[in-house]
Design a protein around this motif. Structure first.
Motif, PDB file in Angstrom:
ATOM      1  N   GLN A   1      -3.721   3.374  -0.708  1.00 14.30           N
ATOM      2  CA  GLN A   1      -3.970   2.954  -2.080  1.00 14.30           C
ATOM      3  C   GLN A   1      -3.126   1.722  -2.407  1.00 14.30           C
ATOM      4  O   GLN A   1      -2.069   1.513  -1.826  1.00 14.30           O
ATOM      5  N   ASP A   2      -3.622   0.906  -3.327  1.00 15.94           N
ATOM      6  CA  ASP A   2      -2.924  -0.321  -3.708  1.00 15.94           C
ATOM      7  C   ASP A   2      -1.725  -0.011  -4.603  1.00 15.94           C
ATOM      8  O   ASP A   2      -1.708   0.986  -5.326  1.00 15.94           O
TER       9      ASP A   2
ATOM     10  N   SER B   1      -3.872   3.176  -8.334  1.00 22.00           N
ATOM     11  CA  SER B   1      -2.741   2.427  -7.804  1.00 22.00           C
ATOM     12  C   SER B   1      -1.443   3.182  -8.123  1.00 22.00           C
ATOM     13  O   SER B   1      -1.426   4.097  -8.949  1.00 22.00           O
TER      14      SER B   1
ATOM     15  N   GLU C   1       0.840  -1.193   0.000  1.00 22.37           N
ATOM     16  CA  GLU C   1       0.000   0.000   0.000  1.00 22.37           C
ATOM     17  C   GLU C   1       0.874   1.242   0.000  1.00 22.37           C
ATOM     18  O   GLU C   1       2.033   1.198   0.422  1.00 22.37           O
TER      19      GLU C   1
ATOM     20  N   LEU D   1      -9.469   4.617  -5.958  1.00 20.34           N
ATOM     21  CA  LEU D   1      -8.231   5.383  -5.850  1.00 20.34           C
ATOM     22  C   LEU D   1      -7.172   4.770  -6.751  1.00 20.34           C
ATOM     23  O   LEU D   1      -7.024   3.546  -6.792  1.00 20.34           O
TER      24      LEU D   1
ATOM     25  N   ARG E   1      -5.952  -3.127  -7.000  1.00 21.27           N
ATOM     26  CA  ARG E   1      -6.988  -2.094  -6.891  1.00 21.27           C
ATOM     27  C   ARG E   1      -8.327  -2.608  -7.413  1.00 21.27           C
ATOM     28  O   ARG E   1      -9.374  -2.414  -6.778  1.00 21.27           O
TER      29      ARG E   1
ATOM     30  N   SER F   1     -11.429  -0.614  -5.383  1.00 20.00           N
ATOM     31  CA  SER F   1     -11.070   0.756  -5.007  1.00 20.00           C
ATOM     32  C   SER F   1     -11.116   1.683  -6.218  1.00 20.00           C
ATOM     33  O   SER F   1     -10.754   1.294  -7.332  1.00 20.00           O
TER      34      SER F   1
END
Length: 360
Positions: free
Chosen positions: A225-226, A241, A207, A239, A232, A237
């Motif tokens: 965030q990934d 990556s 992350e 957000l 992701r 998500s």
């Protein structure tokens, strides 16, 4: 000895500790011979004072960044070194965000951060009847003492007991020059594993946060965030990556990942910071992993020629194989999902929900 080592860091960085014009800031971290992730204390941005913050603002050209770093340092020092509860500081931060009509820490303007630093210092004086230290040398010795002392905190003692680490080993303290993940949207900080430590799959796992410092990733202050687009999408998500937001930095990190596994011949747990388009590696250590992951990683590394079969077998701790026998949820059973999170231990359990280890 400390002064000599600090002088070497000053020489290499071209900065001076405590210099109001070109200040060297440092982090103070633990350095135990056995990896104890998250168990001991860290202090970041050390060396910030009312004078050096102005020098940092001038050198960086970003007053908001300078006072954001100062605000973080005062709160962390008050917590780790001076022993104060951070909840009142978090409340002051939340009030400042409401006042400014923003939701994220990095949206606060420089003027508000200056007010916040003053409020933090006032809170410290009210609680302890003493001023926040303005001498960088005093700050450094205070932080080093606190990190040494954290070897005996409750979570570190419990961790050592669970992992058969003798208390007599003690710890070292590392003092490193700071790099900053909170200088803007071309900066970031994160943690990663060279393979998935939960199930052992050979995929980059971790992350990160844009415009942040390390403690925010692990402390739950913001939603991380990934690293990869695949992760992701799997987590649903929205957000971006790291692979999508900073592809050049992601590719550099992939190369570091490959090099570390070839060198150490084992899964690594790494911390990194991106400062204005430059990748800095803060540390690497052999990663903790579940028994399931350990088994899969040992077999795959032996197949790939990274380790011998004998070494792969010796890496499996007999007592950890008990994890493979823990009850688990049937993967094909119907489930009603009420919450999502990151698993911290193997198996499944039922019973009353509690939110602290003491209650458990």
């Amino acid at each position: 000895q400390v002064r000599e080592a600090l002088a070497l860091v000053e020489q290499r960085m071209g900065q001076r500790f405590g210099d109001p014009e070109n200040p060297l800031l440092v982090s103070v971290r633990s350095g135990a011979r056995a990896s104890m992730p998250g168990m001991m204390d860290t202090v970041l941005n050390l060396g910030m004072t009312d004078e050096t913050v102005e020098g940092l603002a001038r050198r960086s050209g970003d007053r908001r960044f300078a006072f954001d770093s100062y605000r973080r340092f005062v709160q962390m020092y008050a917590d780790v070194v001076m022993g104060l509860d951070i909840a009142p500081f978090e409340r002051l931060l939340e009030r400042a965000k409401r006042r400014c009509g923003v939701t994220l820490d990095y949206e606060l303007p420089a003027q508000e951060l200056e007010v916040l630093v003053a409020s933090y210092k006032a809170r410290i004086f009210d609680e302890l009847d003493q001023e926040f230290p303005e001498d960088p040398e005093e700050q450094l010795w205070g932080a080093m003492g606190a990190v040494f002392g954290s070897w005996m905190n409750q979570r570190a003692q419990t961790y050592r007991r669970l992992h058969d680490i003798p208390a007599s080993w003690g710890t070292a303290v590392n003092v490193q020059a700071m790099v900053f993940g909170n200088m803007g949207n071309d900066c970031a900080t994160g943690v990663a594993f060279t393979r998935n430590p939960a199930i052992g799959v050979n995929e980059f796992y971790g992350e990160f946060l844009i415009n942040a410092q390390g403690e925010e990733v692990v402390a739950g202050m913001r939603t991380p965030q990934d690293l990869t687009r695949k992760a992701r999408e799997a987590h649903g998500s929205k957000l971006p990556s790291l692979q999508e937001a900073m592809p050049k930095m992601f590719n550099e990190l992939l190369e570091v990942r490959r090099n570390l596994e070839v060198h150490y011949r084992d899964i690594q747990d790494i911390e990194f910071t991106i400062q204005r388009g430059t990748l800095f590696m803060l540390q690497t250590r052999t990663a903790k992993r579940t028994a399931l992951a350990a088994l899969k990683i040992a077999v795959e590394m032996a197949k790939d020629g990274l380790t011998s079969k004998r070494e792969a077998i010796l890496r499996l701790r007999p007592e950890s194989l008990d994890q493979l026998l823990h009850p688990t949820l049937d993967p094909i059973a119907e489930k009603r999902v009420v919450a999502r999170g990151l698993p911290a231990s193997p198996g499944a359990a039922s019973g009353k929900v509690v939110f602290t280890s003491d209650d458990a």
